[in-house]
Design a protein around this motif. Structure first.
Motif, short mmCIF file in Angstrom:
data_model
loop_
_atom_site.label_atom_id
_atom_site.label_comp_id
_atom_site.label_asym_id
_atom_site.label_seq_id
_atom_site.Cartn_x
_atom_site.Cartn_y
_atom_site.Cartn_z
N TYR A 1 0.84 10.37 0.09
CA TYR A 1 1.37 10.71 -1.23
C TYR A 1 2.28 11.94 -1.14
N ARG A 2 1.92 12.88 -0.29
CA ARG A 2 2.77 14.06 -0.07
C ARG A 2 4.11 13.64 0.53
N ILE A 3 4.07 12.75 1.51
CA ILE A 3 5.31 12.26 2.13
C ILE A 3 6.18 11.57 1.08
N LEU A 4 5.54 10.80 0.21
CA LEU A 4 6.27 10.07 -0.83
C LEU A 4 6.95 11.03 -1.80
N LEU A 5 6.22 12.01 -2.31
CA LEU A 5 6.83 12.96 -3.26
C LEU A 5 7.92 13.79 -2.58
N ASP A 6 7.69 14.17 -1.32
CA ASP A 6 8.73 14.91 -0.59
C ASP A 6 10.00 14.06 -0.48
N CYS B 1 0.85 -1.19 0.00
CA CYS B 1 0.00 0.00 0.00
C CYS B 1 0.89 1.24 0.00
N ILE B 2 0.27 2.40 -0.13
CA ILE B 2 1.01 3.66 -0.23
C ILE B 2 1.86 3.93 1.01
N ASP B 3 1.42 3.43 2.18
CA ASP B 3 2.14 3.77 3.41
C ASP B 3 3.54 3.15 3.45
N GLY B 4 3.77 2.07 2.72
CA GLY B 4 5.09 1.47 2.69
C GLY B 4 5.99 2.00 1.61
N CYS B 5 5.47 2.90 0.78
CA CYS B 5 6.22 3.34 -0.40
C CYS B 5 7.33 4.34 -0.10
N PRO B 6 7.15 5.33 0.77
CA PRO B 6 8.25 6.28 1.00
C PRO B 6 9.55 5.62 1.43
N GLY B 7 9.46 4.56 2.21
CA GLY B 7 10.66 3.87 2.66
C GLY B 7 11.37 3.10 1.56
N GLN B 8 10.74 2.96 0.38
CA GLN B 8 11.35 2.23 -0.73
C GLN B 8 12.19 3.11 -1.64
N VAL B 9 12.09 4.41 -1.47
CA VAL B 9 12.72 5.34 -2.42
C VAL B 9 14.23 5.31 -2.30
N ILE C 1 4.97 6.06 -10.10
CA ILE C 1 4.28 5.63 -8.89
C ILE C 1 2.96 4.99 -9.29
N GLU C 2 2.81 3.71 -8.98
CA GLU C 2 1.59 2.95 -9.27
C GLU C 2 1.03 2.43 -7.96
N HIS C 3 0.07 3.14 -7.39
CA HIS C 3 -0.53 2.73 -6.12
C HIS C 3 -2.01 3.09 -6.11
N GLY C 4 -2.75 2.42 -5.27
CA GLY C 4 -4.17 2.72 -5.08
C GLY C 4 -5.04 1.48 -4.98
N ILE C 5 -4.72 0.44 -5.77
CA ILE C 5 -5.60 -0.73 -5.80
C ILE C 5 -5.57 -1.48 -4.46
N ASN C 6 -4.39 -1.64 -3.85
CA ASN C 6 -4.34 -2.31 -2.56
C ASN C 6 -4.87 -1.43 -1.44
N ASP C 7 -4.70 -0.12 -1.59
CA ASP C 7 -5.27 0.78 -0.59
C ASP C 7 -6.80 0.69 -0.59
N TRP C 8 -7.37 0.48 -1.80
CA TRP C 8 -8.82 0.24 -1.87
C TRP C 8 -9.16 -1.07 -1.16
N GLY C 9 -8.39 -2.11 -1.43
CA GLY C 9 -8.63 -3.40 -0.79
C GLY C 9 -8.52 -3.34 0.72
N ASN D 1 -1.66 12.39 8.41
CA ASN D 1 -2.75 11.76 9.16
C ASN D 1 -3.06 10.34 8.69
N GLY D 2 -2.19 9.77 7.83
CA GLY D 2 -2.38 8.39 7.41
C GLY D 2 -3.29 8.20 6.23
N THR D 3 -3.86 9.26 5.70
CA THR D 3 -4.71 9.13 4.52
C THR D 3 -3.84 8.93 3.28
N PHE D 4 -4.45 8.45 2.22
CA PHE D 4 -3.74 8.22 0.96
C PHE D 4 -3.13 9.53 0.46
#
Length: 583
Positions: free
Chosen positions: A464-469, A416-424, A432-440, A457-460
């Motif tokens: 996403y702001r944290i990821l782009l930053d 999900c998107i929450d694990g993505c910033p740590g992958q950069v 960036i391809e995310h959203g389908i698992n966040d829906w699930g 606040n943990g929202t998608f």
């Protein structure tokens, strides 16, 4: 009155019969494979004891001792689960992704199996939640009423013929200290005779993890050297279950070795300009020197160096001399167990004579592309996990047209998107391809205010702001393409039966809409997978399953959309022609 009494007796009898049937569903003592029953996992994804850590893991092999567990009932509803390869017991859940193994049982701790149909859910006696499969490891999973079914497992008896072949029987009981296999399982697999077999300090030919042995919590015992594939330098990370983490070490003379990476086929050559260089061809006038400190701990360098290779927290480089008090240059050679090698297709009684290195294309873009995303992204480097249902992912198809010389796949299966910033990591281009698992998982979508105000606040939107930053902090000149999620539905109970349905009050289009708003605000190109890569009418024909992961036509649609958008930000020219010898 009599009729009412008879009715009550019938209820009691039925209840007794049900409870009796429930007790009868206990697991018979025996040897079993424990495999994920979640439809997202491959049918042969089995639990095994990796032996090099204290944690249970998953892979796709099920013909070694490390994949087999002996399950025994000690009391009603209480079980021990013990690995046949190492003799270690499954003890308890201790942290995320961490189900602990031990050579000894702990008082008061036992395994509980709860059955539903042919499916089991299991936990230790201290847990209220079941052990979970999340794509890479076991962890404390979702509760029983979860719709995700990450905690569903099948328990399959091991064929008697395989038990016999592996020398496992009740007449030859598992020893709690020594493995069943009389060959030490931490020794290299089928080593070629070393040049100096008498010398106890020599390194036997074989496949190894190279792990930092520096005695500090700052390092941790699972930091491994790997070939990062994106540049000519070795790196460190904490995974030890990929081909790029494994090195084939061969002796070519007394204390002269070659080191070749299993994932890339590249050789470690020399230390130069602050990095350890790697090459697709074996070195001729340089070699690796291993100096043993104790047990399996070594210092290592190339023959042109007077100081040893060092771990500095980010990369492997030339370190402090032998008398350093910091011990940054201490490395542990850990032989890769046979079960893991078999899962990578290395079988038989001999080490392969060659590891084929990937060839660079003649035309190339001298830049690095990092693709972040879900399993739809992950599959590009794990095509074999589909069982032949498609030939290549969208990134390989993009590179056929836009041939980035270096490519980093950061797709996370189930991510999900929450694990993505740590992958950069550092790259020139990001998608960036995310959203389908966040829906699930029903991640709250959030608003543009969450994005603009960096609410965290943990929202998608906020993540996403944290990821782009994080991307722009890593590379201020990064070129980025945002992607809306590809439509999906079904896939067992993971998603609704329609792309356009709601799940816990959230629609998949909500994630697509917020990504479109972010792209517009940031003036970034948008690859609209949601709008252009399939819908309810045809998605089943564009997927390998119903209906989440693309097939070849589905991946080609995604590649076509992404190529168009990546061209808009391409600042590096395609270099063509060039001789392959230039690489």
């Amino acid at each position: 009155m009599k009729r009412k009494l008879l009715y009550c007796l019938l209820i009691v009898a039925a209840t007794f019969a049900f409870n009796k049937a429930t007790v009868a569903q206990s697991i018979a003592d025996g040897y079993y494979f424990i495999k994920s029953a979640y439809s997202y996992a491959a049918a042969n994804t089995s639990i095994y004891d990796p032996q090099s850590t204290e944690y249970v893991k998953f892979h796709t092999c099920e013909n070694s001792k490390y994949d087999i567990f002996k399950i025994e009932q000690t009391e009603e509803g209480k079980y021990t689960v013990r690995n046949a390869g190492t003799g270690r017991y499954v003890i308890k859940f201790v942290a995320t992704n961490s189900v602990l193994l031990s050579s000894k049982l702990e008082d008061g701790i036992y395994i509980v199996f709860d059955k539903e149909g042919d499916i089991y859910r299991w936990r230790d006696s201290e847990q209220t939640r079941y052990y979970n499969w999340n794509g890479s490891a076991l962890n404390g999973g979702a509760p029983l009423n979860s719709t995700y079914n990450y905690h569903d497992f099948t328990v399959e008896a091991v064929p008697a013929s395989l038990l016999k072949e592996l020398g496992i029987s009740d007449d030859n009981p598992i020893d709690p200290i020594d493995p069943v296999d009389p060959v030490d399982p931490v020794d290299p697999v089928d080593p070629v005779d070393p040049v100096d077999p008498v010398n106890p300090d020599s390194v036997a030919n074989g496949f190894y993890f190279i792990r930092s042995a520096y005695n500090s919590a700052y390092v941790g015992d699972n930091v491994v050297v790997y070939d990062s594939s994106d540049e000519d330098c070795l790196k460190n990370h904490t995974n030890t279950y990929q081909k790029i983490d494994i090195f084939l070490i061969r002796s070519t003379g007394e204390n002269k070795y070659t080191m070749q990476n299993l994932g890339t086929g590249r050789f470690v050559t020399t230390f130069k300009n602050g990095q350890v260089n790697v090459s697709t061809t074996a070195p001729t006038d340089t070699w690796i020197v291993f100096d043993k400190v104790k047990d399996a701990i070594y210092h290592w360098k190339d023959n042109t160096q007077s100081t040893y290779y060092n771990w500095n927290g980010n990369s492997v480089n030339c370190g402090a001399p032998l008398n350093s008090t910091y011990n940054y240059h201490d490395w542990e050679l850990v032989a890769v167990n046979k079960g893991l090698l078999e899962s990578f297709g290395i079988t038989g009684d001999s080490i392969p004579s060659d590891i084929v290195a990937p060839k660079d294309t003649v035309a190339y873009i001298d830049a690095t592309w990092e693709s972040l995303g879900t399993s739809i992204t992950w599959y590009n480097n794990n095509v074999e996990a589909s069982g032949g249902k498609f030939t290549k992912g969208y990134q390989s198809r993009v590179r056929e047209v836009l041939p980035f010389k270096r490519f980093i796949n950061k797709g996370i299966s189930g991510g999900c998107i929450d694990g993505c910033p740590g992958q950069v990591t550092f790259a020139n281009y990001y998608t960036i391809e995310h959203g389908i698992n966040d829906w699930g998982h029903s991640t709250p979508v959030g608003t543009m205010d969450d994005y603009l105000n960096n609410t965290k606040n943990g929202t998608f939107a906020a993540t996403y702001r944290i990821l782009l930053d994080k991307i722009y902090a890593t590379n201020p000149n990064a070129q980025v393409v945002l992607c809306t999620p590809r439509k999906g539905y079904g896939f067992g109970n993971y998603l609704p039966s329609s792309c356009d349905a709601e799940l816990n009050g959230i629609y998949l289009k909500d994630y697509a809409d917020i990504i479109r708003q972010i792209a517009e605000y940031e003036s970034l190109p948008l690859a609209d997978f949601f709008g252009l890569c399939g819908n309810q009418r045809n998605l089943d024909k564009l997927s390998i399953d119903v209906a989440l992961h693309p097939n070849d036509p589905g991946y080609q649609l995604m590649a076509d959309v992404l190529i168009k958008e990546m061209r808009k930000i391409l600042v590096h020219e395609i270099i063509n022609p060039v001789a392959e010898d230039d690489f």
